[in-house]
Scaffold this active site. Structure first.
Site, PDB file in Angstrom:
ATOM      1  N   ASP A   8       0.419  11.620   1.300  1.00  0.00           N
ATOM      2  CA  ASP A   8       1.077  10.636   0.452  1.00  0.00           C
ATOM      3  C   ASP A   8       0.061  10.268  -0.643  1.00  0.00           C
ATOM      4  OD1 ASP A   8       2.871   8.533  -0.371  1.00  0.00           O
ATOM      5  OD2 ASP A   8       1.578   7.117   0.691  1.00  0.00           O
ATOM      6  N   LEU A   9       0.512   9.674  -1.722  1.00  0.00           N
ATOM      7  CA  LEU A   9      -0.411   9.336  -2.821  1.00  0.00           C
ATOM      8  C   LEU A   9      -0.823   7.855  -2.805  1.00  0.00           C
ATOM      9  CD1 LEU A   9      -1.829  10.068  -5.526  1.00  0.00           C
ATOM     10  CD2 LEU A   9       0.322   9.514  -6.664  1.00  0.00           C
ATOM     11  N   ASP A  10       0.171   7.000  -3.069  1.00  0.00           N
ATOM     12  CA  ASP A  10      -0.120   5.570  -3.207  1.00  0.00           C
ATOM     13  C   ASP A  10      -0.504   4.968  -1.854  1.00  0.00           C
ATOM     14  OD1 ASP A  10       0.907   4.970  -6.118  1.00  0.00           O
ATOM     15  OD2 ASP A  10       2.451   6.207  -5.190  1.00  0.00           O
ATOM     16  N   THR A  16      -2.811   2.044  -5.606  1.00  0.00           N
ATOM     17  CA  THR A  16      -2.060   1.639  -6.790  1.00  0.00           C
ATOM     18  C   THR A  16      -1.201   0.409  -6.533  1.00  0.00           C
ATOM     19  OG1 THR A  16      -0.487   3.295  -6.106  1.00  0.00           O
ATOM     20  CG2 THR A  16      -1.915   3.881  -7.948  1.00  0.00           C
ATOM     21  N   LYS A  44       5.906  -0.946  -0.394  1.00  0.00           N
ATOM     22  CA  LYS A  44       5.083   0.259  -0.209  1.00  0.00           C
ATOM     23  C   LYS A  44       5.956   1.406   0.287  1.00  0.00           C
ATOM     24  CE  LYS A  44       0.463  -1.536   0.315  1.00  0.00           C
ATOM     25  NZ  LYS A  44      -0.649  -1.847   1.210  1.00  0.00           N
ATOM     26  N   GLY A  45       5.878   2.529  -0.385  1.00  0.00           N
ATOM     27  CA  GLY A  45       6.657   3.695   0.013  1.00  0.00           C
ATOM     28  C   GLY A  45       8.102   3.646  -0.445  1.00  0.00           C
ATOM     29  N   VAL A  46       8.496   2.551  -1.051  1.00  0.00           N
ATOM     30  CA  VAL A  46       9.886   2.357  -1.485  1.00  0.00           C
ATOM     31  C   VAL A  46      10.024   2.821  -2.949  1.00  0.00           C
ATOM     32  CG1 VAL A  46      11.682   0.621  -1.869  1.00  0.00           C
ATOM     33  CG2 VAL A  46      10.145   0.414   0.096  1.00  0.00           C
ATOM     34  N   ARG A  48      11.167   3.374  -6.890  1.00  0.00           N
ATOM     35  CA  ARG A  48      11.244   2.396  -7.984  1.00  0.00           C
ATOM     36  C   ARG A  48      12.607   1.713  -8.008  1.00  0.00           C
ATOM     37  NH1 ARG A  48      10.186   5.095 -13.522  1.00  0.00           N
ATOM     38  NH2 ARG A  48       8.608   6.071 -12.195  1.00  0.00           N
ATOM     39  N   SER A 113       4.963  12.548  -2.208  1.00  0.00           N
ATOM     40  CA  SER A 113       4.960  11.150  -2.675  1.00  0.00           C
ATOM     41  C   SER A 113       6.316  10.735  -3.215  1.00  0.00           C
ATOM     42  CB  SER A 113       3.908  11.011  -3.783  1.00  0.00           C
ATOM     43  OG  SER A 113       4.088   9.817  -4.506  1.00  0.00           O
ATOM     44  N   ALA A 114       6.632   9.455  -3.098  1.00  0.00           N
ATOM     45  CA  ALA A 114       7.868   8.914  -3.676  1.00  0.00           C
ATOM     46  C   ALA A 114       7.730   8.661  -5.176  1.00  0.00           C
ATOM     47  CB  ALA A 114       8.227   7.601  -2.981  1.00  0.00           C
ATOM     48  N   SER A 115       6.493   8.694  -5.666  1.00  0.00           N
ATOM     49  CA  SER A 115       6.261   8.313  -7.059  1.00  0.00           C
ATOM     50  C   SER A 115       6.725   9.373  -8.049  1.00  0.00           C
ATOM     51  CB  SER A 115       4.770   8.052  -7.271  1.00  0.00           C
ATOM     52  OG  SER A 115       4.507   7.832  -8.636  1.00  0.00           O
ATOM     53  N   LYS A 116       7.243   8.919  -9.184  1.00  0.00           N
ATOM     54  CA  LYS A 116       7.564   9.834 -10.271  1.00  0.00           C
ATOM     55  C   LYS A 116       6.382   9.967 -11.222  1.00  0.00           C
ATOM     56  CE  LYS A 116      12.520   9.269 -10.038  1.00  0.00           C
ATOM     57  NZ  LYS A 116      13.773   8.857 -10.657  1.00  0.00           N
ATOM     58  N   ASN A 117       5.300   9.248 -10.920  1.00  0.00           N
ATOM     59  CA  ASN A 117       4.102   9.279 -11.773  1.00  0.00           C
ATOM     60  C   ASN A 117       2.949  10.025 -11.113  1.00  0.00           C
ATOM     61  OD1 ASN A 117       5.220   7.479 -13.843  1.00  0.00           O
ATOM     62  ND2 ASN A 117       5.065   5.872 -12.296  1.00  0.00           N
ATOM     63  N   LYS A 144      12.029   8.436   1.379  1.00  0.00           N
ATOM     64  CA  LYS A 144      11.524   8.143   2.721  1.00  0.00           C
ATOM     65  C   LYS A 144      12.234   6.888   3.229  1.00  0.00           C
ATOM     66  CE  LYS A 144       6.965   9.728   1.176  1.00  0.00           C
ATOM     67  NZ  LYS A 144       5.612   9.326   0.765  1.00  0.00           N
ATOM     68  N   GLU A 168      -0.085   9.183   5.816  1.00  0.00           N
ATOM     69  CA  GLU A 168       0.828   8.178   5.238  1.00  0.00           C
ATOM     70  C   GLU A 168       0.359   6.756   5.508  1.00  0.00           C
ATOM     71  OE1 GLU A 168       3.372   6.878   3.773  1.00  0.00           O
ATOM     72  OE2 GLU A 168       4.349   8.648   2.970  1.00  0.00           O
ATOM     73  N   ASP A 169       0.584   5.866   4.568  1.00  0.00           N
ATOM     74  CA  ASP A 169       0.227   4.453   4.789  1.00  0.00           C
ATOM     75  C   ASP A 169       1.454   3.566   4.975  1.00  0.00           C
ATOM     76  OD1 ASP A 169       0.999   4.684   2.016  1.00  0.00           O
ATOM     77  OD2 ASP A 169       0.182   2.670   1.737  1.00  0.00           O
TER      78      ASP A 169
END
Ligand code: G6P
Ligand code: MG
Length: 220
Positions: A8-10, A16, A44-46, A48, A113-117, A144, A168-169
């Site tokens: 996972d990223l964030d 972040t 977290k993990g949710v 945008r 990751s869930a992020s688009k960034n 997720k 994962e966090d």
């Protein structure tokens, strides 16, 4: 043994959450809604979109679809302004060490990751080259705890799910890894991440012996 290591990223590679907090707080306050650190934890993990839905729920507010989209992009603009100042110093402790170790062992490494960034962030902290595959919020339709993001990552590095290990966090991320039938490693507090197969406070607690051990077992 070849394993697929999915990160996972964030909250795993970089913290972040503090930037998400600042951007969501400014946005929520601008429409008369309070936003606390405790609420930020719950995002977290949710994704945008789901995050904004939750904030509006907490504030008892409904918006037109057009307004909703406008606020989502406003939040992201502010978030990206924080991201633009990131550098390698923001990589969490021993993350680089474990990535280097895994690539020395020729183990495939993927991002889930869930992020688009995610690509922008990895570029800023100079870790993009460490990943054999990047699967993020731009590639999935189900967030997720749906396992889609991890299943796609496994597929991209061509490793069977039972040979994948996920770091994962977030609770939703651990659930996603478990549903994907992958070994789940929580990074954070045992009290929060009790559904994970293993939990470590951070990567400084993970030894190369542990990685070797985990490389020999399959998810049960
Ligand atoms: C991660 C973070 C969430 C964030 C989501 C989407 O899962 O933990 O807090 O909302 O990514 O990130 P994005 O960069 O696409 O807004
Ligand atoms: Mg996370």
């Amino acid at each position: 043994n070849k394993k697929g290591f999915i990160f996972d990223l964030d909250g795993v590679i970089v913290d972040t959450a503090k930037y998400h907090y600042l951007a969501w707080k400014a946005l929520a306050n601008s429409i008369g809604i309070d936003f606390t650190h405790i609420q930020n934890e719950q995002l977290k993990g949710v994704s945008r979109e789901s995050s904004l839905k939750k904030i509006l729920e907490w504030g008892n507010k409904t918006l037109s679809n057009e307004e909703f989209l406008k606020l989502m992009s406003k939040k992201n603009e502010e978030y990206l302004s924080y991201i633009s100042n990131m550098d390698e110093s923001e990589i969490l402790p021993d993350v680089t060490k474990i990535l280097n170790y895994l690539s020395q062992q020729n183990q495939p490494i993927a991002l889930g990751s869930a992020s688009k960034n995610s690509k922008q962030i990895l570029k800023k902290v100079n870790l993009l080259h460490q990943f054999n595959a990047i699967v993020d919020g731009n590639d999935v339709t189900n967030a997720k705890p749906d396992p889609e993001v991890f299943l796609k990552a496994a597929n991209r590095v061509n490793i069977p799910v039972e040979d994948c290990v996920v770091f994962e966090d977030s609770v939703a991320g651990i659930q996603a890894a478990n549903k994907a039938n992958m070994i789940s490693i929580g990074i954070g507090e045992v009290s929060v991440l009790n559904e994970a197969d293993f939990v470590f406070k951070d990567f400084t607690q993970i030894s190369s012996e542990f990685i070797e051990k985990i490389s020999k077992v399959k998810k049960k």
